[in-house]
Design a protein around this motif. Sequence first.
Motif, PDB file in Angstrom:
ATOM      1  N   GLN A   1       0.833  -1.204   0.000  1.00  0.00           N
ATOM      2  CA  GLN A   1       0.000   0.000   0.000  1.00  0.00           C
ATOM      3  C   GLN A   1       0.864   1.248   0.000  1.00  0.00           C
ATOM      4  N   ASP A   2       0.524   2.182  -0.877  1.00  0.00           N
ATOM      5  CA  ASP A   2       1.182   3.486  -0.902  1.00  0.00           C
ATOM      6  C   ASP A   2       0.495   4.406   0.101  1.00  0.00           C
ATOM      7  N   ARG A   3       1.234   4.833   1.123  1.00  0.00           N
ATOM      8  CA  ARG A   3       0.657   5.675   2.165  1.00  0.00           C
ATOM      9  C   ARG A   3       0.648   7.141   1.745  1.00  0.00           C
ATOM     10  N   ASP A   4      -0.099   7.941   2.491  1.00  0.00           N
ATOM     11  CA  ASP A   4      -0.217   9.370   2.194  1.00  0.00           C
ATOM     12  C   ASP A   4       1.096  10.113   2.360  1.00  0.00           C
ATOM     13  N   ASP A   5       2.002   9.545   3.182  1.00  0.00           N
ATOM     14  CA  ASP A   5       3.285  10.216   3.406  1.00  0.00           C
ATOM     15  C   ASP A   5       4.315   9.883   2.329  1.00  0.00           C
ATOM     16  N   GLY A   6       3.895   9.187   1.258  1.00  0.00           N
ATOM     17  CA  GLY A   6       4.799   8.853   0.162  1.00  0.00           C
ATOM     18  C   GLY A   6       5.592   7.585   0.357  1.00  0.00           C
ATOM     19  N   VAL A   7       5.390   6.898   1.471  1.00  0.00           N
ATOM     20  CA  VAL A   7       6.080   5.643   1.758  1.00  0.00           C
ATOM     21  C   VAL A   7       5.210   4.465   1.319  1.00  0.00           C
ATOM     22  N   THR A   8       5.815   3.477   0.705  1.00  0.00           N
ATOM     23  CA  THR A   8       5.098   2.253   0.351  1.00  0.00           C
ATOM     24  C   THR A   8       5.269   1.247   1.478  1.00  0.00           C
ATOM     25  N   GLU A   9       4.175   0.806   2.050  1.00  0.00           N
ATOM     26  CA  GLU A   9       4.206  -0.152   3.159  1.00  0.00           C
ATOM     27  C   GLU A   9       3.979  -1.558   2.603  1.00  0.00           C
ATOM     28  N   ILE A  10       4.921  -2.442   2.918  1.00  0.00           N
ATOM     29  CA  ILE A  10       4.874  -3.813   2.392  1.00  0.00           C
ATOM     30  C   ILE A  10       4.984  -4.795   3.545  1.00  0.00           C
ATOM     31  N   HIS A  11       4.043  -5.715   3.621  1.00  0.00           N
ATOM     32  CA  HIS A  11       4.094  -6.809   4.586  1.00  0.00           C
ATOM     33  C   HIS A  11       4.295  -8.110   3.811  1.00  0.00           C
ATOM     34  N   ALA A  12       5.302  -8.871   4.175  1.00  0.00           N
ATOM     35  CA  ALA A  12       5.614 -10.101   3.443  1.00  0.00           C
ATOM     36  C   ALA A  12       5.817 -11.267   4.412  1.00  0.00           C
ATOM     37  N   VAL A  13       5.348 -12.439   4.005  1.00  0.00           N
ATOM     38  CA  VAL A  13       5.547 -13.669   4.768  1.00  0.00           C
ATOM     39  C   VAL A  13       6.568 -14.538   4.052  1.00  0.00           C
ATOM     40  N   ILE A  14       7.575 -14.964   4.782  1.00  0.00           N
ATOM     41  CA  ILE A  14       8.527 -15.952   4.274  1.00  0.00           C
ATOM     42  C   ILE A  14       8.051 -17.316   4.748  1.00  0.00           C
ATOM     43  N   TRP A  15       7.659 -18.158   3.806  1.00  0.00           N
ATOM     44  CA  TRP A  15       7.188 -19.502   4.145  1.00  0.00           C
ATOM     45  C   TRP A  15       8.331 -20.499   4.078  1.00  0.00           C
ATOM     46  N   VAL A  16       8.412 -21.342   5.105  1.00  0.00           N
ATOM     47  CA  VAL A  16       9.395 -22.425   5.139  1.00  0.00           C
ATOM     48  C   VAL A  16       8.647 -23.734   5.371  1.00  0.00           C
ATOM     49  N   GLU A  17       9.379 -24.843   5.328  1.00  0.00           N
ATOM     50  CA  GLU A  17       8.728 -26.145   5.428  1.00  0.00           C
ATOM     51  C   GLU A  17       8.873 -26.811   6.797  1.00  0.00           C
ATOM     52  N   ARG A  18       9.812 -26.322   7.608  1.00  0.00           N
ATOM     53  CA  ARG A  18      10.011 -26.942   8.928  1.00  0.00           C
ATOM     54  C   ARG A  18      10.350 -25.872   9.968  1.00  0.00           C
ATOM     55  N   GLU A  19      10.072 -26.210  11.221  1.00  0.00           N
ATOM     56  CA  GLU A  19      10.355 -25.281  12.317  1.00  0.00           C
ATOM     57  C   GLU A  19      11.835 -24.955  12.398  1.00  0.00           C
ATOM     58  N   GLY A  20      12.680 -25.948  12.145  1.00  0.00           N
ATOM     59  CA  GLY A  20      14.121 -25.706  12.188  1.00  0.00           C
ATOM     60  C   GLY A  20      14.560 -24.686  11.159  1.00  0.00           C
ATOM     61  N   GLN A  21      13.927 -24.704   9.999  1.00  0.00           N
ATOM     62  CA  GLN A  21      14.249 -23.723   8.961  1.00  0.00           C
ATOM     63  C   GLN A  21      13.791 -22.327   9.375  1.00  0.00           C
TER      64      GLN A  21
END
Length: 321
Positions: free
Chosen positions: A244-264
Amino acid sequence: MSFFFFRNGQGMNEPHQHDEPATPEPDFRCGMVALVGRPNVGKSTLLNALIGFRLSIVSPRPQTTRHRILGIDTGEAGQILYVDTPGMHRGGRRAINRSLNRVARAALDEVDLVVQVIEAGRWTEEDEALYALLAGQPVPRLLAINKVDLARDKAALLPFVAELAASHAFDAVHYVSARRRKGLEPLRADILARLPARPAVFGPDEITDRSERFLAAERVREQLMLRLDQEVPYATTVEIERFQDRDDGVTEIHAVIWVEREGQKAIVIGQGGAQLKAIGAAARRQMESLFGRKVFLKLWVKVREGWSDDEHQLKRFGYAD
């Protein structure tokens, strides 16, 4: 309607109908060109060098490219639509390996020309298998011998290429160094001369049909490939949950890194969160350079067991044929 990213850094996050290109000269040429090869021969580096823009992510690890990437190169004489493909590889048993091979094969059905990329002085069984696959394509086939700057015995390249050309029907052979941007103009000129006379498909400033959301996910995944050891980066994928592009000119990005195991998951986060912080900081800098504006990036790491061998999950994460 589609998504487009422009060469001047102005990306489009919403669906955008691209502007009609200017009326070309009668001899203007345009066509799609597949860059194909086994993993880690430098296809993505070559694409970036040819279009003069760092579009595809790059790492020393094979199979860094997981998607079909379109790079648009527009000049006065024509428009070349380069298709960077995942490296064709044999022996992959997981669903993701089969999916990547299908993506690479499917790209061949829509192109006007194929460039097979190999490493200087090396022709492997995987190279031969790919050549056999290309034999059924009724389009010109060029051979790009990459990494010539790294060849220890450059005199040995001549007999290597002579033997290769004698037993394989390539329309032309080009020596290039994608990393040093050497030999690219003759290759580009040869490609353009073999494309059909056709109007441009995209506007002169458009660089790809991929969205900023996709490019952001790729920048995070690039850092995973660069910073994680052994098999961990291959067990990861990235999903953008908020862009999302915010009103203050900053683009806010939320990302999930998916892995296959708890150890990873623990490895990706690192001691005290240090690894995840470093990944996020480097990816954010890359995004800001790419998008031309400030980015606020928030990362999470979550576990989805067996995602890379699950066709349903692969489609969810964008690994479609």
